[in-house]
Write an enzyme that holds these catalytic residues in place. Structure first.
Site, short mmCIF file in Angstrom:
data_model
loop_
_atom_site.label_atom_id
_atom_site.label_comp_id
_atom_site.label_asym_id
_atom_site.label_seq_id
_atom_site.Cartn_x
_atom_site.Cartn_y
_atom_site.Cartn_z
CD GLU A 217 -13.87 103.69 70.21
OE1 GLU A 217 -13.93 104.84 69.82
OE2 GLU A 217 -14.54 102.75 69.87
CB CYS B 101 -15.19 109.77 75.43
SG CYS B 101 -13.88 109.11 76.45
#
Length: 537
Positions: A284, A318
């Site tokens: 990710e 994130c």
């Protein structure tokens, strides 16, 4: 399946007392954190330190990097440990993880909360949310594993043929390269492969070392065998070179920047002929998360959700919102003034202050990168600074909450992930709604995004427009705050490989299933009936 309860930490409460004691204990000593390979703890010179982001002259841990030889030894020992660990019954593995969840929810909770507050600069609420998610990872993934293990292929006639599927670990070792911003994500990257029968080399972030070390201790106490997980702080390039040149590499589990991921992918691709497996890369990389506002939206919800999503944890999540799209009809009349006014009042200080909204950014490297953004904003004719734009590193790495109106959508500020307390705003003409959405879908690839509207027709239109460029699309809520099992996390395109952490799919990435077919009625005839041949003539 349920999520771990968040604590209130009200003044005078037991949890408030406990976390104060944990903070004082960490601040009053410097923890020496070892390299752990198999059952051996190695301290070397402990020449590296983990600092407090908001007080760079104070540090809470000493450590050192593993050498290339140490990493090679860890690979050999982990690959050997994987063989035995893969044969451990699923019920025993599940029991270990359930015990670990209970230990972290109770015995280890406050020390991990304190380590996150001090070492990673999170406020009390953000740190407790991180630990609660960590408990969820350890408690819910075993439930998913139990469900996956109960799956059976179709057995049309069990008296004749029996089919079953066995979940095996990957042969070799998995390398987990984990981020600074979430201890829960770091633990998930390291221990989800372990749950599925793999052995792991865990390279923690230097800036999250102490909290990660406490997690390692808790899992070891819960019963994870020596060698199955190896705690290997290392120079990033050294670690990458050693793991990618080993034929035993089975996978890389990574959260970080897209630039680093591309380097890792290229290193694996260049050595594809040497591997015993095709290594799995589950990664990710964040992205450009955004809030898109329609003229029918509730301005108060837009303002509150955007401030939280943009500035909690200094924009270093994130999923932090770094782009806000607002129609001209709402911007000047309903959103601009209160958005700026409330942001101006946010208290930025030491992470241990309970009234602190966010604290310093994680380290000097992050500060200097963000400072270049601020210089660009001050000097760009296409940027209009509305508030903030200042930073100081006198004591810690502080960046003031910044809102900038960007007039050109082709500006890099509208495209690139910033990982900073900087909110970029683009005001679009109401009659250019579809054109703006099409452009956003083209330039913004994010883990998450949000749309704000009460017009159901627009909501359907936006869901279709943003179907491919974001992993999680929120309607009338902030783009941060995904919960384990409720909103599984991950995105595709250039934001990552979309593993959906927090779902059963995530576990399947780390298993290599085997099918067993058992025939219960012997096949003795060579010929098929239509051949009109006798038995084996």
């Amino acid at each position: 399946v349920y999520n771990e309860r968040l604590l209130d930490y009200k003044s005078g409460s037991e949890e408030r007392v406990q976390v104060k004691q944990a903070l004082a204990k960490i601040l009053n000593r410097i923890e020496s954190v070892p390299i752990v390979i198999d059952d051996v703890e190695m301290y070397k010179e402990c020449s590296k330190v983990q600092i407090l982001p908001y007080n760079k002259d104070h540090y809470i841990a000493r450590f050192d990097y593993a050498s290339a030889t140490m990493i090679e030894d860890a690979i050999e020992l982990a690959s050997y440990a994987q063989i035995e660990w893969n044969n451990v019954k699923l019920s025993k593995r599940i029991a270990i993880f359930e015990k670990a969840a209970e230990l972290i929810a109770t015995t280890y909770r406050y020390k991990i909360v304190a380590a996150i507050m001090l070492g990673q600069g999170k406020t009390l609420k953000q740190a407790d949310m991180d630990v609660a998610e960590l408990v969820d990872v350890l408690r819910i993934n075993p439930i998913y594993l139990r469900d996956l293990a109960n799956y059976e292929p179709v057995n049309l006639d069990p008296q004749v043929c029996r089919n079953q599927m066995i979940l095996r670990g990957l042969t070799g070792f998995v390398a987990a390269i984990t981020p600074f911003n979430y201890t829960s994500i770091a633990a998930s990257l390291a221990y989800t492969p372990v749950l599925m029968g793999n052995a792991v080399l865990w390279k923690p972030s230097d800036s999250a070392l102490l909290s990660n070390w406490y997690v390692f201790q808790a899992l070891r106490e819960a019963g994870v065998p020596d060698g199955v997980i190896n705690f290997v702080p290392a120079m990033p390039l050294t670690f990458a070179k050693v793991i990618t040149r080993s034929p035993k590499l089975a996978g890389i589990h990574f959260t970080g920047t897209a630039g680093v991921l591309k380097v890792l992918w290229r290193m694996v691709a260049n050595k594809i002929d040497i591997y015993n497996n095709y290594p799995r890369l589950a990664c990710e990389c964040g992205g450009k998360n955004f809030h898109f506002v329609h003229a029918s939206a509730d301005p108060n919800a837009v303002i509150a959700c955007t401030i939280r999503a943009a500035f909690e944890y200094a924009g270093q999540k994130c999923s932090s919102c770094s782009m806000l799209y607002v129609p001209k009809s709402l911007w000047e009349s309903r959103i601009k003034q209160p958005l700026v006014s409330i942001t101006q009042k946010l208290f930025v200080s030491e992470a241990t202050y309970c009234d602190c909204f966010f604290s310093a950014v994680i380290n000097r490297t992050a500060f200097e990168r963000i400072f270049t953004y601020l210089k660009y904003i001050h000097n760009s004719p296409t940027c209009e600074l509305l508030i903030g734009g200042t930073a100081t590193k006198t004591k810690g790495f502080y960046v003031d909450p910044t809102i900038v109106q960007v007039h050109e959508l082709n500006n890099f500020l509208c495209k690139d992930e910033l990982m900073a307390p900087i909110l970029c705003v683009h005001v679009y003409d109401d009659n250019k709604l579809k054109e703006t959405m099409d452009k956003v879908a083209q330039i913004n690839h994010g883990l998450t995004a949000s749309i704000f509207a009460t017009d159901n027709g627009f909501i359907k239109q936006a869901c279709e427009a943003f179907r491919l460029n974001v992993g999680t699309l929120n309607i009338n809520d902030k783009c941060t705050g995904s919960k384990m099992a409720q909103q599984p996390f991950g995105a595709g395109a250039i934001s990552g490989t979309n593993e959906k952490m927090g779902s059963p799919q995530y576990l399947l990435r780390w298993t290599s299933p085997q099918i067993l077919k058992e025939s219960l009625v012997a096949h003795t005839n060579v010929y098929y009936p239509y051949m009109e041949m006798g038995p084996n003539e």
